[in-house]
Design a protein around this motif. Structure first.
Motif, PDB file in Angstrom:
ATOM      1  N   GLY A 189      -4.659  11.963-111.211  1.00 57.98           N
ATOM      2  CA  GLY A 189      -3.243  11.716-111.412  1.00 57.98           C
ATOM      3  C   GLY A 189      -2.837  10.596-110.476  1.00 57.98           C
ATOM      4  N   ILE A 190      -1.945   9.724-110.938  1.00 59.35           N
ATOM      5  CA  ILE A 190      -1.482   8.615-110.092  1.00 59.35           C
ATOM      6  C   ILE A 190       0.005   8.386-110.328  1.00 59.35           C
ATOM      7  CG2 ILE A 190      -2.215   6.918-111.841  1.00 59.35           C
ATOM      8  CD1 ILE A 190      -2.664   4.898-109.551  1.00 59.35           C
ATOM      9  N   ILE A 191       0.716   8.167-109.251  1.00 64.01           N
ATOM     10  CA  ILE A 191       2.092   7.667-109.335  1.00 64.01           C
ATOM     11  C   ILE A 191       2.054   6.275-108.718  1.00 64.01           C
ATOM     12  CG2 ILE A 191       2.795   8.883-107.201  1.00 64.01           C
ATOM     13  CD1 ILE A 191       5.438   8.801-109.622  1.00 64.01           C
ATOM     14  N   ASN A 192       2.465   5.272-109.496  1.00 69.99           N
ATOM     15  CA  ASN A 192       2.325   3.902-109.002  1.00 69.99           C
ATOM     16  C   ASN A 192       3.527   3.056-109.375  1.00 69.99           C
ATOM     17  OD1 ASN A 192       0.536   3.980-111.732  1.00 69.99           O
ATOM     18  ND2 ASN A 192       1.551   1.984-111.527  1.00 69.99           N
ATOM     19  N   VAL A 193       3.625   1.940-108.668  1.00 76.26           N
ATOM     20  CA  VAL A 193       4.649   0.942-108.943  1.00 76.26           C
ATOM     21  C   VAL A 193       3.974  -0.319-109.458  1.00 76.26           C
ATOM     22  CG1 VAL A 193       6.228   1.889-107.230  1.00 76.26           C
ATOM     23  CG2 VAL A 193       4.635   0.092-106.549  1.00 76.26           C
ATOM     24  N   PHE A 194       4.753  -1.091-110.194  1.00 76.10           N
ATOM     25  CA  PHE A 194       4.336  -2.398-110.700  1.00 76.10           C
ATOM     26  C   PHE A 194       5.139  -3.464-109.964  1.00 76.10           C
ATOM     27  CE2 PHE A 194       3.792   0.368-114.539  1.00 76.10           C
ATOM     28  CZ  PHE A 194       2.417   0.256-114.659  1.00 76.10           C
ATOM     29  N   PRO A 195       4.679  -4.716-109.979  1.00 75.64           N
ATOM     30  CA  PRO A 195       5.382  -5.756-109.217  1.00 75.64           C
ATOM     31  C   PRO A 195       6.837  -5.970-109.635  1.00 75.64           C
ATOM     32  CG  PRO A 195       3.224  -6.538-109.903  1.00 75.64           C
ATOM     33  CD  PRO A 195       3.437  -5.222-110.577  1.00 75.64           C
ATOM     34  N   GLY A 196       7.160  -5.714-110.901  1.00 73.09           N
ATOM     35  CA  GLY A 196       8.498  -6.013-111.395  1.00 73.09           C
ATOM     36  C   GLY A 196       9.555  -4.963-111.124  1.00 73.09           C
ATOM     37  N   GLY A 197       9.175  -3.823-110.535  1.00 70.44           N
ATOM     38  CA  GLY A 197      10.166  -2.800-110.232  1.00 70.44           C
ATOM     39  C   GLY A 197      10.159  -1.634-111.197  1.00 70.44           C
ATOM     40  N   ASP A 198       9.058  -1.443-111.905  1.00 70.41           N
ATOM     41  CA  ASP A 198       8.886  -0.276-112.767  1.00 70.41           C
ATOM     42  C   ASP A 198       7.900   0.664-112.093  1.00 70.41           C
ATOM     43  OD1 ASP A 198      10.394  -1.491-114.874  1.00 70.41           O
ATOM     44  OD2 ASP A 198       8.611  -2.632-115.421  1.00 70.41           O
ATOM     45  N   SER A 199       7.943   1.925-112.498  1.00 69.32           N
ATOM     46  CA  SER A 199       6.972   2.890-111.987  1.00 69.32           C
ATOM     47  C   SER A 199       6.327   3.620-113.149  1.00 69.32           C
ATOM     48  CB  SER A 199       7.643   3.888-111.042  1.00 69.32           C
ATOM     49  OG  SER A 199       8.522   4.744-111.748  1.00 69.32           O
ATOM     50  N   GLU A 200       5.234   4.329-112.843  1.00 68.26           N
ATOM     51  CA  GLU A 200       4.470   4.994-113.889  1.00 68.26           C
ATOM     52  C   GLU A 200       3.747   6.195-113.301  1.00 68.26           C
ATOM     53  OE1 GLU A 200       1.518   3.172-117.147  1.00 68.26           O
ATOM     54  OE2 GLU A 200       0.669   3.130-115.127  1.00 68.26           O
ATOM     55  N   PHE A 201       3.619   7.213-114.126  1.00 70.34           N
ATOM     56  CA  PHE A 201       2.743   8.335-113.826  1.00 70.34           C
ATOM     57  C   PHE A 201       1.606   8.274-114.831  1.00 70.34           C
ATOM     58  CE2 PHE A 201       1.490  12.631-115.248  1.00 70.34           C
ATOM     59  CZ  PHE A 201       0.841  13.044-114.098  1.00 70.34           C
ATOM     60  N   GLY A 202       0.371   8.268-114.326  1.00 72.24           N
ATOM     61  CA  GLY A 202      -0.795   8.243-115.200  1.00 72.24           C
ATOM     62  C   GLY A 202      -1.702   9.405-114.865  1.00 72.24           C
ATOM     63  N   TYR A 203      -2.438   9.881-115.859  1.00 71.49           N
ATOM     64  CA  TYR A 203      -3.300  11.030-115.596  1.00 71.49           C
ATOM     65  C   TYR A 203      -4.438  11.135-116.601  1.00 71.49           C
ATOM     66  CZ  TYR A 203      -0.885  13.301-119.475  1.00 71.49           C
ATOM     67  OH  TYR A 203      -0.373  13.598-120.710  1.00 71.49           O
ATOM     68  N   ARG A 204      -5.481  11.781-116.151  1.00 67.81           N
ATOM     69  CA  ARG A 204      -6.616  12.170-116.966  1.00 67.81           C
ATOM     70  C   ARG A 204      -6.893  13.609-116.548  1.00 67.81           C
ATOM     71  NH1 ARG A 204     -10.466   8.398-115.380  1.00 67.81           N
ATOM     72  NH2 ARG A 204      -9.622   6.868-116.808  1.00 67.81           N
ATOM     73  N   GLU A 205      -6.443  14.566-117.353  1.00 66.64           N
ATOM     74  CA  GLU A 205      -6.504  15.977-116.956  1.00 66.64           C
ATOM     75  C   GLU A 205      -7.940  16.453-116.739  1.00 66.64           C
ATOM     76  OE1 GLU A 205      -3.723  19.805-118.099  1.00 66.64           O
ATOM     77  OE2 GLU A 205      -3.806  18.070-119.437  1.00 66.64           O
ATOM     78  N   ASN A 206      -8.846  15.965-117.583  1.00 70.25           N
ATOM     79  CA  ASN A 206     -10.261  16.312-117.463  1.00 70.25           C
ATOM     80  C   ASN A 206     -11.086  15.034-117.420  1.00 70.25           C
ATOM     81  OD1 ASN A 206     -10.152  19.317-117.763  1.00 70.25           O
ATOM     82  ND2 ASN A 206      -9.190  18.734-119.703  1.00 70.25           N
TER      83      ASN A 206
END
Length: 165
Positions: A65-82
């Motif tokens: 799981g990752i919570i990250n920011v992008f250079p332009g001021g957006d954020s994202e949650f990404g994941y791979r459960e398995n």
């Protein structure tokens, strides 16, 4: 204490079924919370990333799981459960670069991913990790989204609190 850290990251992306990025991490058993302020991220690509990642293992297709920011001021949650699955993602809140903080809390078999804009924490998503095993890896993930160059991310105010069972 500011705990300033600069990370240089290359890598094509954290996406699909194979991750390429710079990971500064430690292995942890038990519950914890980890937070960091992201001060800057050089725009090598719109999808360059800086954030907090938690991984089941260090293989390129690991569950994570990752919570990250992008250079332009957006954020994202990404994941791979398995491990081995195709990664999924959902957008998080937009922010301005003043005082953006990220946090992950592990409570039992769940991870909670949050972002702070101005002065309030917003929980972006939670991830169940019932089959991840006893210890997991937590740390900072940095990537340029361009294998021909490195991006630069600066982090500060890192805090890791581990709770003993």
């Amino acid at each position: 204490e500011d705990n300033n850290l600069t990370s240089y990251g290359g890598g094509d992306d954290i996406w699909n079924t194979s991750d390429q990025f710079r990971f500064i991490y430690q292995q942890i058993e038990g519950n914890f919370n980890f937070s960091v302020k992201v001060d800057s991220l050089k725009e090598t690509h719109y999808y360059a990333k800086a954030g907090i990642m938690v991984r089941k293992n260090l293989k390129k297709n690991s569950a994570h799981g990752i919570i990250n920011v992008f250079p332009g001021g957006d954020s994202e949650f990404g994941y791979r459960e398995n491990s081995g699955q195709t990664m999924k993602a959902k957008p998080g809140p937009d922010f301005n670069w003043f005082n953006v903080k990220l946090k992950v809390d592990k409570v039992g078999k769940s991870l909670y991913f949050s972002l702070q804009t101005k002065y309030e924490w917003i929980e972006v998503e939670k991830l169940h990790i019932h089959n991840w095993g006893k210890s997991i890896y937590v740390g900072l993930a940095t990537l340029s989204h361009d294998n021909s160059q490195l991006t630069t991310a600066t982090y500060s105010s890192m805090q890791l609190n581990e709770q003993q069972d």
